[in-house]
Design an enzyme around this catalytic site. Sequence first.
Site, PDB file in Angstrom:
ATOM      1  N   LYS A  96     118.414-105.305  81.075  1.00  0.00           N
ATOM      2  CA  LYS A  96     117.847-104.315  81.987  1.00  0.00           C
ATOM      3  C   LYS A  96     118.638-102.997  82.000  1.00  0.00           C
ATOM      4  O   LYS A  96     118.054-101.926  81.953  1.00  0.00           O
ATOM      5  CB  LYS A  96     117.833-104.921  83.396  1.00  0.00           C
ATOM      6  CG  LYS A  96     116.904-104.231  84.323  1.00  0.00           C
ATOM      7  CD  LYS A  96     115.521-104.645  83.959  1.00  0.00           C
ATOM      8  CE  LYS A  96     114.477-104.019  84.807  1.00  0.00           C
ATOM      9  NZ  LYS A  96     113.210-104.746  84.605  1.00  0.00           N
ATOM     10  N   CYS A 138     134.478-120.460  78.195  1.00  0.00           N
ATOM     11  CA  CYS A 138     133.958-121.636  78.881  1.00  0.00           C
ATOM     12  C   CYS A 138     133.801-122.810  77.901  1.00  0.00           C
ATOM     13  O   CYS A 138     134.792-123.325  77.411  1.00  0.00           O
ATOM     14  CB  CYS A 138     132.676-121.276  79.618  1.00  0.00           C
ATOM     15  SG  CYS A 138     132.217-122.483  80.847  1.00  0.00           S
ATOM     16  N   TYR A 139     132.581-123.206  77.584  1.00  0.00           N
ATOM     17  CA  TYR A 139     132.381-124.302  76.618  1.00  0.00           C
ATOM     18  C   TYR A 139     133.098-123.984  75.300  1.00  0.00           C
ATOM     19  O   TYR A 139     133.751-124.838  74.699  1.00  0.00           O
ATOM     20  CB  TYR A 139     130.880-124.487  76.373  1.00  0.00           C
ATOM     21  CG  TYR A 139     130.534-125.544  75.330  1.00  0.00           C
ATOM     22  CD1 TYR A 139     130.240-126.847  75.709  1.00  0.00           C
ATOM     23  CD2 TYR A 139     130.494-125.228  73.974  1.00  0.00           C
ATOM     24  CE1 TYR A 139     129.928-127.813  74.761  1.00  0.00           C
ATOM     25  CE2 TYR A 139     130.184-126.185  73.016  1.00  0.00           C
ATOM     26  CZ  TYR A 139     129.892-127.474  73.419  1.00  0.00           C
ATOM     27  OH  TYR A 139     129.579-128.423  72.481  1.00  0.00           O
ATOM     28  N   GLU A 177     131.815-112.022  80.795  1.00  0.00           N
ATOM     29  CA  GLU A 177     130.630-111.220  80.486  1.00  0.00           C
ATOM     30  C   GLU A 177     129.740-110.984  81.689  1.00  0.00           C
ATOM     31  O   GLU A 177     128.834-110.173  81.631  1.00  0.00           O
ATOM     32  CB  GLU A 177     129.831-111.887  79.353  1.00  0.00           C
ATOM     33  CG  GLU A 177     129.056-113.147  79.735  1.00  0.00           C
ATOM     34  CD  GLU A 177     129.898-114.421  79.784  1.00  0.00           C
ATOM     35  OE1 GLU A 177     131.135-114.300  79.845  1.00  0.00           O
ATOM     36  OE2 GLU A 177     129.330-115.523  79.786  1.00  0.00           O
ATOM     37  N   GLY A 179     128.094-122.879  77.243  1.00  0.00           N
ATOM     38  CA  GLY A 179     126.927-123.717  76.973  1.00  0.00           C
ATOM     39  C   GLY A 179     126.879-124.856  77.966  1.00  0.00           C
ATOM     40  O   GLY A 179     127.876-125.150  78.617  1.00  0.00           O
ATOM     41  N   HIS A 206     133.837-116.625  82.974  1.00  0.00           N
ATOM     42  CA  HIS A 206     132.874-115.820  82.212  1.00  0.00           C
ATOM     43  C   HIS A 206     133.185-114.331  82.353  1.00  0.00           C
ATOM     44  O   HIS A 206     132.802-113.718  83.345  1.00  0.00           O
ATOM     45  CB  HIS A 206     131.452-116.104  82.722  1.00  0.00           C
ATOM     46  CG  HIS A 206     130.966-117.466  82.340  1.00  0.00           C
ATOM     47  ND1 HIS A 206     130.449-117.745  81.103  1.00  0.00           N
ATOM     48  CD2 HIS A 206     130.965-118.633  83.016  1.00  0.00           C
ATOM     49  CE1 HIS A 206     130.124-119.021  81.029  1.00  0.00           C
ATOM     50  NE2 HIS A 206     130.432-119.577  82.185  1.00  0.00           N
ATOM     51  N   VAL A 208     109.582-101.109  85.137  1.00  0.00           N
ATOM     52  CA  VAL A 208     110.409-100.255  84.291  1.00  0.00           C
ATOM     53  C   VAL A 208     110.255-100.665  82.813  1.00  0.00           C
ATOM     54  O   VAL A 208     110.120 -99.815  81.934  1.00  0.00           O
ATOM     55  CB  VAL A 208     111.904-100.388  84.691  1.00  0.00           C
ATOM     56  CG1 VAL A 208     112.779 -99.542  83.789  1.00  0.00           C
ATOM     57  CG2 VAL A 208     112.103-100.003  86.144  1.00  0.00           C
ATOM     58  N   ASP A 209     110.240-101.972  82.563  1.00  0.00           N
ATOM     59  CA  ASP A 209     110.249-102.447  81.178  1.00  0.00           C
ATOM     60  C   ASP A 209     109.034-101.972  80.391  1.00  0.00           C
ATOM     61  O   ASP A 209     109.163-101.420  79.300  1.00  0.00           O
ATOM     62  CB  ASP A 209     110.287-103.987  81.122  1.00  0.00           C
ATOM     63  CG  ASP A 209     111.456-104.545  81.888  1.00  0.00           C
ATOM     64  OD1 ASP A 209     112.407-103.786  82.130  1.00  0.00           O
ATOM     65  OD2 ASP A 209     111.414-105.738  82.242  1.00  0.00           O
TER      66      ASP A 209
END
Length: 632
Positions: free
Chosen positions: A376, A85-86, A176, A58, A174, A230-231
């Site tokens: 995505k 992290c945070y 992720e 965050g 991070h 694409v979306d």
Amino acid sequence: MSAPAGKKIAVLDFGGQYAHLIASRVRRLGAYTEIVSPADLDRDTARREYAGLIYSGGPASVYEPGAPHSRPELLECEVPILGICYGHQLIMLQAGGAVEAAEGREYGPARLKLSAGVGVFAGEDLERHPVVWMSHGDEVARLPAGFSAVASTEDCRYAAVADPERRIYGIQFHPEVKDSERGDEYLKNFIAICGLSGSWNLDDFLEAETARIRAQVGDSKVFLLISGGVDSTVAFALLARCLPHDHLLGLFVDTGFMRENEGVEVERALRELGVRLITADASDQYFARLAGVYDPEEKRKRIGELFLEVQAQETAKLGLNDADWRLGQGTIYPDTIESGATKHSHRIKTHHNRVPAIEALIAAGKVVEPLRDLYKDEVRRLGRLLGLPSEIVERHPFPGPGLAVRLLCLEKPLADTPDSVAMQNALERGEIAGDADAARIQDALARAHLGFRVLPLLSVGVQGDQRSYARCGALFAEDLTRIDWDFYFDIARRIPNRYRLLNRTLLNVARKSSGPLAALEIVARTPVDLSPARTALLRRADHIVHTFQREAGIYDEIWQFPTVLAPAGLAGSDGESIILRPIISIDAMTASVYRMRPEQLNELAPRLLALDGVDLVFYDLTSKPPGTIEWE
Ligand code: XMP
């Protein structure tokens, strides 16, 4: 969609884009996640409902007044906890450790040195030193009782810590983001610690989402706005699976900011899905609405609003009864997050699917967004599950507002401030008395025979979850054909870290000027707006880049390749700059720059420089963060 109690992981949202990214990544790795507001979660609920907790990153500082905190009692809930992290810093603080401002802010890649292959690092090779992605300004200064350090980086002593007894783990980087090389492994290990390995997948999502859409839509009909990307195509295919044929209608609006031939291709591809589709050419309305508009947020707002108006016009023409129809959109997760939809995240920019008029419709339950929880890469996988051909699902993403967000506009030259003048003097003329960092940068530039200019342009960046709207700098070489990527990327990373007024570094790869570097003068073109002529020029350039990628066989190596027209040109001419922004990403949340082979770049750049109205061609060397993928 939900999972039974004890079969899911709660991601405590401390703001920033990263909470949702963690949640989606963990789902992809096989465990269902739920985003939870930290203050709302008590120890008993945590113990009853969840098999694990992840405290997200965050933008705040944990010790700042008003910073979001979870209840300290959660640390006693007896389910495994991972702080990122945070979140890591908050756990350290609540458990009795100390957190303080770091000496230097740390953004970007670092090498992780593990001292023990345990917990989330179980089975890791201690000699490997994988790259991890850092983005923080505070750091843990003292560990609480029960915790020990398990990894460090050059600039961070407690890059990872653990209390194995309570199964509480903290990591400063991070895991992720895909730029953290072993990030997925660490998250998978955490999922295993929670006992949830392989408990959730995208097929389940498809079934659950189909039921959810049918329940939400009931007997009404859905009208889907299609941008050609694409979306919206996948959203259309998913809705087609959920709804009767005559309850779904697609509207393809040609805004005038499409790519060359895009309208025709999109129409063909969608008609092949066997759905009903109408096309509206609204380009004149768009150009009229955007004339004299310079501000990027205002551009997005007008584009979004006009999109709705065109929809209303078309609905009226078709005689569709408003009450029966809902609006479908292909909005995906990053679009939602980056408009600040979660409680603690800072707004980076308004997505055109999130302008006020659309927000009002969403609040009234009139909008159907089947992909709003997906990233995505998940959208692509879902597209394949729905049977869409790979040419469609593998297409590079293209923003809804199209070329409009790649045509930078400028009303008047940027005003200088004492800080910007000092920065310019340091970087352009080497006036760096007593500044060791700046001296090192100057030294590197001089050794590589590079000139530097601060360009008279602004672009959007994201630095530590905060939106930044800053200038960019550019490297200029005498010999344009020699390209040393390692060197360029290194210096491109160091310059914005040292000069916070800059958020990007470019490399000049072609210019219509043969004079010495010292005489090179680059000026802003003002005022310039979204004129049909500039749009046509960018469309031409974009087409050259697109065709080149196909010819060179590199299209599939690149995740997205924005080509930008920016109002900066050589003094004494009236041309502008083309900026090439090829990036590699998985989910658009972070990105690294694609390294084009020098011989290919040396072929592409002159083709662009040959266009009338183009003075300079640049290659953007900036990762995300600190830059965003698009330029505004
Ligand atoms: P940024 O520039 O924020 O982009 O790093 C992340 C991804 O989002 C796309 N993007 C948009 N897509 N409407 C869209 O439909 C928009 O206004 C918009 N702005 C950015 C961008 O192309 C990238 O894939």
